[in-house]
Write a protein that holds these residues in place. Sequence first.
Motif, PDB file in Angstrom:
ATOM      1  N   LEU A  77      39.506  41.077  38.552  1.00  0.00           N
ATOM      2  CA  LEU A  77      40.042  41.804  39.703  1.00  0.00           C
ATOM      3  C   LEU A  77      39.994  40.909  40.936  1.00  0.00           C
ATOM      4  N   MET A  78      41.003  41.056  41.764  1.00  0.00           N
ATOM      5  CA  MET A  78      41.131  40.155  42.917  1.00  0.00           C
ATOM      6  C   MET A  78      41.535  40.935  44.157  1.00  0.00           C
ATOM      7  N   ASP A 136      49.445  41.579  55.389  1.00  0.00           N
ATOM      8  CA  ASP A 136      49.335  42.521  54.268  1.00  0.00           C
ATOM      9  C   ASP A 136      48.153  42.137  53.370  1.00  0.00           C
ATOM     10  N   THR A 137      47.583  43.123  52.689  1.00  0.00           N
ATOM     11  CA  THR A 137      46.406  42.925  51.841  1.00  0.00           C
ATOM     12  C   THR A 137      46.790  43.035  50.379  1.00  0.00           C
ATOM     13  N   GLY A 138      46.446  42.011  49.602  1.00  0.00           N
ATOM     14  CA  GLY A 138      46.781  41.995  48.182  1.00  0.00           C
ATOM     15  C   GLY A 138      45.650  42.514  47.313  1.00  0.00           C
ATOM     16  N   MET A 139      46.013  43.286  46.279  1.00  0.00           N
ATOM     17  CA  MET A 139      45.057  43.826  45.300  1.00  0.00           C
ATOM     18  C   MET A 139      45.646  43.586  43.914  1.00  0.00           C
ATOM     19  N   TYR A 140      44.926  42.829  43.067  1.00  0.00           N
ATOM     20  CA  TYR A 140      45.517  42.359  41.819  1.00  0.00           C
ATOM     21  C   TYR A 140      44.545  42.517  40.654  1.00  0.00           C
ATOM     22  N   ALA A 141      45.128  42.639  39.471  1.00  0.00           N
ATOM     23  CA  ALA A 141      44.383  42.595  38.210  1.00  0.00           C
ATOM     24  C   ALA A 141      44.978  41.494  37.355  1.00  0.00           C
ATOM     25  N   LEU A 142      44.140  40.528  36.916  1.00  0.00           N
ATOM     26  CA  LEU A 142      44.576  39.432  36.059  1.00  0.00           C
ATOM     27  C   LEU A 142      44.083  39.726  34.639  1.00  0.00           C
ATOM     28  N   VAL A 143      45.016  39.739  33.670  1.00  0.00           N
ATOM     29  CA  VAL A 143      44.721  40.147  32.296  1.00  0.00           C
ATOM     30  C   VAL A 143      44.972  38.971  31.365  1.00  0.00           C
ATOM     31  N   LYS A 144      43.952  38.672  30.518  1.00  0.00           N
ATOM     32  CA  LYS A 144      44.065  37.570  29.555  1.00  0.00           C
ATOM     33  C   LYS A 144      44.992  37.984  28.412  1.00  0.00           C
ATOM     34  N   LEU A 145      45.986  37.141  28.108  1.00  0.00           N
ATOM     35  CA  LEU A 145      46.915  37.394  27.013  1.00  0.00           C
ATOM     36  C   LEU A 145      46.637  36.521  25.791  1.00  0.00           C
ATOM     37  N   PHE A 146      46.269  35.275  26.017  1.00  0.00           N
ATOM     38  CA  PHE A 146      46.049  34.331  24.918  1.00  0.00           C
ATOM     39  C   PHE A 146      45.145  33.221  25.429  1.00  0.00           C
ATOM     40  N   ASP A 147      44.125  32.878  24.674  1.00  0.00           N
ATOM     41  CA  ASP A 147      43.193  31.859  25.123  1.00  0.00           C
ATOM     42  C   ASP A 147      42.658  31.099  23.918  1.00  0.00           C
TER      43      ASP A 147
END
Length: 838
Positions: free
Chosen positions: A598-599, A637-648
């Motif tokens: 989360l970011m 503006d304020t950013g709210m993000y979710a980074l999701v792993k797809l392949f590692d």
Amino acid sequence: MAVIKSNSNSNTSGKPSNASLQALTAAALALPGLMLPPAQAADDEFGVQYGHYQEGGRNLFGVESKFSPIEVDTLQGSGNIKITDRVKFNFNYTQDTWSGATPISTAPLELRGNRTATPNTVTGATPIINGDLYFDSAFNPLRTDGFGNLTGGVNRQLVHTMSSASPETRKQGDFKLGYEWDEAAVDIGGGVSLENDYESRFVNMGGRMDFNQKLTTLTGGLSYTSSDTKALLDHDALPYIDTNAYAAQITVDQAGGKTLHGERQDWAGHLGLTQVLNKNALIETGVGYTFSTGYMENPYKVVQVAFIDPNQQFLAPADGYFANVQALLEQRPNERNQVTGNVRYVQHIDAFDAALHFNYRYYHDDWDINAHTFEADWGQPLGQGWSVTPRIRYYSQDAADFYIPYLISKQAYASGDFNRSKLPANFSSDHRLSGYGALSGGVTVSKQFTKGVNLDVGFEYYTHAGALKLGGGGEGDYTDFDYFMANAALKVNLAALSSAVGGAAHNGHHHHHYGAHAPAGVMFDHMMDKQGDIMVGYRYMYGNQAGDTLHGTHAVSDQSIVNNGCPGTEGCGSTPLEMSMHMHMVDLMYAPTDWLTLMLMPQFMDMDMKLRELAGAPAESEEHHHGSGHATGGVGDTGMYALVKLFDMPGHHFHMSLGFSAPTGDVGIMLRPAHHEDPGFIHYGMQLGSGTWDFKPSITYTGELDKWSWGAQVSGTKRLESQNKSGYALGDIFQTTAWGSYSLLNWLSASVRGIYTVQGTVRGEFNGPHADHGPMDFPSNYGGRFWDVGFGLNAFVPSGDLAGNRLSFEWIQPVEDDVNGYQLEREGALAASWSYAF
């Protein structure tokens, strides 16, 4: 008697300070408690803090103001670096953006023009501050119907004449280099503060000596400041203001604008003594002296003088007088001696594991201002890294001996002809030089997330009133107003973090992503390694536009811009000469699982635009002058993000980010134009955000092998609303980028990147008054297709006290612009980032 001082409950004074902006004070008199104090950093500590100051509306006694009250957005960054065990380096950067209305003078409410006859006196852009007054035999203002007709009775009520300016930005940088011995220290420093109309440069030196087994400490310091005022006087007010007292200091440009020049010097010194009383208590005392000489005035403040012709006939009421009221620039002494004394007591209370701080400060100067400040706060730890600090503050000051709301002079006034020797040598109606008190209460909440990372959030509310002055006799209630400050600060102590995480484990923790991090200009490029990981970071982006104006991919002539750049008008009058943008972002990342990060990304930004008049324009613009410019700044503006792993897997990584940008940036910023009744929206590209909720997805691939790493990203911005509260929406954005990187050393890599960006035009238009003077004022002249190449360096500290810190830089060079409509070409952009994970 040539001059009679108004007897209408009038005594106040201004707290000396060092801030000065066009709407407020180029004479360096700032509002009490306004500026954030410099951050006190520990060794190898960095901090960033944001503050917002907001005034409430003034009491204008029945007249509604179209202006918003003063508000200030402040960003401050600081750092303290231990170069060696004995050499320390400290730096601070502060940026303020001010906007809103401030009083430029004070007058009786009955002054014709302050009411329904010409309500723009206190409500519009043009401060018509002259008019007619009637007095009785005791020189009390008589009631009128607002059109100069007497209605009977006395009305002693005073009112401020308000005026507003376009947003202004101040930038200040300072540094200090110190050397420490076992029981002594010395430091030298300096800095500069820059505004459109005011510059100051300063140097200082100080020292410390410890005695009595370091239970007693003596401190001292000296400083010198040189300041230059270059104030462009209000074009609307000039026809109504007598500036002859400063004729030798005023220059006139080709467009007829008048600039007032003034120089000032300040010499200051201070001594302090700290004594540890016992294991739970200490006391600090200090004394300071400042000598100032030169131009002390505020070039935007005037005093209204009621000229009464002793030989008047016919105009005067029975047993009374008729007065011709004129405005004169204020005049202050050209020297000032200031003395301060302070005492501070700190007591630790074992029963509550808390600390009580009490401070008293006394101020005196030869302008007859005496001021007292009482402060107390209670620092209370709450456990699990939380603490709370409530505080209370009281400030009171006497009026300057030359403060007066307005003057009465028994002499005739005819087209600027009057005897100045019949006026006082010095006079000012600046309410900050009046007698008043200010009472405030606030609270700061602090959280230590891990050893070395602290977040502070604070709020303080003030009441400013003449009735709060110690001993009474303060200014009337027309000067009363409330204001508040809110701020947040993030502090990172790198040495403490390194110690907390542990050397070897720490280094291994960061090694995996060393080669895989993208260039500084790429966001959402990596995720956290493990569940529970946290990262703090800072990003800075600078962009500049200058040179030719383009239509599509080709440069165009001034005549082409005049004829085609402003559709639906008689032709453009000006075009941008240069535009720069600075963006500061804080990165906060947390991994609740090993596949999700989360970011949160708040940001602060400022922009500056300079304009030039177009050759062949149909007429000189009513909104701008040749060489004029505008500045805006504040929260974006304020950013709210979710980074999701797809392949590692080893050497290859895919992830996507899904996020939203919240419309916290102001899109209603107004420009104060020349010769225009009302303020209007500043240009679309100078607003601080989109004003809409925006969806911002991306997908990123990174890979690495030996000393090589590479990556690619596709990202976009989709506006989720058809228009914002100001009536328009920015264009959607699509961007694709790819890069390669090579490790030059075990701690340094270099990168090359290609970028392609497409952005749509602005949809809709402002739903209120706005200028239509140049291409920047038309929605069709935004967006386009852009090709860029980036060159970057990425440094990583693998060991030592600063292990785990990452610092990256990237220069982005435009290759081709294919713009929509008519736009200024891009010259380049700089991206820089710092991050630390734990």
